[in-house]
Design a protein around this motif. Structure first.
Motif, short mmCIF file in Angstrom:
data_model
loop_
_atom_site.label_atom_id
_atom_site.label_comp_id
_atom_site.label_asym_id
_atom_site.label_seq_id
_atom_site.Cartn_x
_atom_site.Cartn_y
_atom_site.Cartn_z
N ARG A 1 0.79 -1.22 0.12
CA ARG A 1 -0.02 -0.13 0.02
C ARG A 1 0.96 1.17 0.01
NH1 ARG A 1 -3.92 -3.06 3.52
NH2 ARG A 1 -5.73 -3.17 2.18
N GLU B 1 2.14 1.87 -3.34
CA GLU B 1 1.23 2.33 -4.32
C GLU B 1 0.79 3.78 -4.02
OE1 GLU B 1 -1.40 -1.68 -5.26
OE2 GLU B 1 -2.10 -0.49 -3.44
N ALA C 1 -3.77 0.44 -7.12
CA ALA C 1 -4.39 -0.90 -7.10
C ALA C 1 -5.39 -0.96 -8.11
CB ALA C 1 -4.87 -1.31 -5.73
N ALA D 1 -8.93 -1.35 -9.88
CA ALA D 1 -10.03 -1.38 -9.31
C ALA D 1 -11.16 -1.69 -10.19
CB ALA D 1 -10.69 0.04 -8.77
N ARG E 1 -14.28 -1.06 -6.22
CA ARG E 1 -13.73 -2.01 -5.38
C ARG E 1 -12.41 -2.72 -6.11
NH1 ARG E 1 -17.55 -6.42 -3.08
NH2 ARG E 1 -15.48 -7.26 -2.54
N ARG E 2 -11.34 -2.91 -5.12
CA ARG E 2 -10.14 -3.53 -5.49
C ARG E 2 -10.44 -4.94 -6.35
NH1 ARG E 2 -5.19 -3.00 -3.05
NH2 ARG E 2 -4.89 -1.01 -2.04
N TYR F 1 -4.70 -8.24 -8.12
CA TYR F 1 -3.76 -8.10 -9.24
C TYR F 1 -3.45 -9.26 -10.23
CZ TYR F 1 -2.34 -4.98 -5.40
OH TYR F 1 -2.50 -3.88 -4.45
#
Length: 402
Positions: free
Chosen positions: A59, A62, A70, A72, A77-78, A81
């Motif tokens: 995090r 990022e 990240a 989305a 929402r995430r 990966y």
């Protein structure tokens, strides 16, 4: 007489209708261009675990721009990966497990002469396991049955010509001087494949005929395959070789090119007996090769029990027999029989490629945890060959006897 001929000619018809069905399955399983896409994703907790760092560290990277934000979904929402993003993350956070410049690439032959032991399943799952861990992997399909090639999303009959296999390099009149021509990209960014098809078997005929005049041609071919693979291997950490399940010329050349041997075996009495026969044959053949001046040297030789059903008493009994017979050469964690592996194979995939569980989430989780543990044993052997001993976890350090 005419009758028996018409029965024999059915074989061609059966093969043809089989090929048509494979194409139909392929169109259902794959994208229109018959190449698979890779849609598997990893949540931040899983990514952190794979990289051996905290979610906080990801995090922070990022936030400060070292890593892109990240990914989305539409709802903000995430979404986790993908493999490319995971590899980039490893690079930025210095978590690539690559071998050092002086470490010899691990060249693992997955071999047993008994069919049905899951040789290609073990090969592909091992390749994808190493890929998820961040290694650079080359898979070499040396088996003219080409199951591994198929599992990687190529149709050996329609997509692969003889000129794209090992044939132009190994044939009696070679048209290729190195193996670069044969390397194909796969849906995995860090896994390449040298494919196979039925015509690779022509090499066996050619070399058998040539070998009748003396074994020097064979010895030269053996050295040639090893040399070609060693040259290619400079760009990889791990090379996984899938030889034909028979004692032919290609199989011997592969066994000589490898520097490690993994023998998958199922937990049945016939499999146990035929694996013992295989080890016997290998022993005799290696002695003959050494006598002919062809070196064979392995960093490790291990057996792995595949398709193991812990609820089947006969499997448990045979596993005990294997342990008693092979001792430390038998890897302690077997690959468990799982519906998830069979369901994935039906879609020409490995469990590592599934975006979501096919069966119940619990079955999927248990299967993946088992595969990680079983394949992780092989990763440890590879790293030990490079002189890397894994650091103990904090837990182990805290609870270690003084």
């Amino acid at each position: 007489m005419g009758d028996s001929h018409s029965i024999v000619s059915q074989i061609g018809d059966l093969a043809q209708s089989g090929e048509k069905m494979i194409e139909r399955l392929r169109r259902k399983a794959f994208l229109p261009d018959s190449r698979k896409g890779l849609n598997v994703r990893f949540g931040i907790a899983e990514a952190a675990q794979l990289l051996g760092c905290s979610t906080n560290r990801i995090r922070m990277a990022e936030d400060d721009g070292r890593l892109p934000a990240a990914p989305a979904g539409e709802n903000g929402r995430r979404i986790g990966y993908n493999v490319d993003e995971l590899l980039h993350m490893r690079e930025v956070l210095d978590a690539l497990p690559h071998r050092g410049p002086d470490d010899v690439p691990s060249m693992i032959a997955v071999q047993n002469f008994k069919g049905g032991v899951g040789k290609s399943t073990v090969t592909t799952h091992l390749a994808h396991y190493f890929a998820v861990q961040g290694y650079r992997v080359l898979v070499v399909d040396c088996d003219s049955q080409a199951t591994t090639t198929t599992l990687f999303g190529f149709n050996p009959h329609f997509n692969i010509s003889r000129e794209e296999t090992l044939y132009p390099y190994l044939s009696i009149d070679p048209t290729q001087a190195d193996l670069l021509y044969a390397v194909k990209n796969t849906p995995w960014p860090n896994v390449d494949l040298i494919p196979s098809n039925l015509e690779l078997f022509d090499v066996e005929y050619e070399l058998a005929a040539a070998g009748a005049d003396g074994s020097s041609i064979l010895a030269a071919r053996f050295r040639k395959l090893k040399q070609g693979l060693m040259d290619l291997a400079r760009n990889y950490d791990v090379v996984i070789l899938d030889p034909p399940p028979a004692l032919g010329t290609i199989s011997l050349a592969v066994m000589q090119a490898a520097n490690a041997l993994l023998v998958p075996m199922a937990a049945t009495t016939p499999d146990f007996c035929s694996t013992v026969q295989f080890l016997n044959m290998m022993d005799q053949v290696i002695a003959q090769l050494v006598e002919a001046g062809i070196e064979i040297d392995y960093n490790f030789v291990r057996l792995i029990c595949s398709k193991f059903d812990a609820n089947d008493p006969s499997h448990t009994m045979l596993r005990a027999i294997m342990e008693q017979t092979f001792g430390a050469a038998l890897l302690p964690v077997p690959i468990l029989e799982s519906a998830e592996i069979s369901h994935a194979a039906l879609r020409m995939m490995t469990v590592y490629e599934l975006e979501k569980p096919i069966g119940t989430p619990r079955t999927h989780k248990r299967c993946k945890a088992n595969l990680d543990e079983a394949m992780g044993q092989i990763e440890q052997l590879v790293r030990a060959g490079w002189g890397r001993v894994e650091p103990s976890s904090e837990e182990e350090v805290l609870h270690a006897p003084a």
